[in-house]
Motif scaffolding. Sequence first.
Motif: not given
Length: 89
Positions: A10-24
């Motif tokens: 892998r050359t790119t880091p894995k996606k982090q699953t931290t919440p963005t703080g946006r309300y859905t």
Amino acid sequence: MAKGERRGGRTTPKKQTTPTGRYTPPTPKSKKVSPIWVPVLMFVCLGLGVLIILANYVGLMPGGDASNWYLLIGLGLITAGFLIATQYR
């Protein structure tokens, strides 16, 4: 190549699953449905507006020559048709 080196991967880091703080907002339980008169009125306004403009330029409207008032009425009906189209669900 040395023993400890890895080749490729892998050359790119894995996606982090931290919440963005946006309300859905939650999805609604029931969908709103437009009454049948909304699309009917929309198509009537659009069609009548086009017919008035065409009849004006062909000379079928009362008064003989092309009149700007018939053009404005036709454009007003077409505009009303587009505004009604925005209310359709």
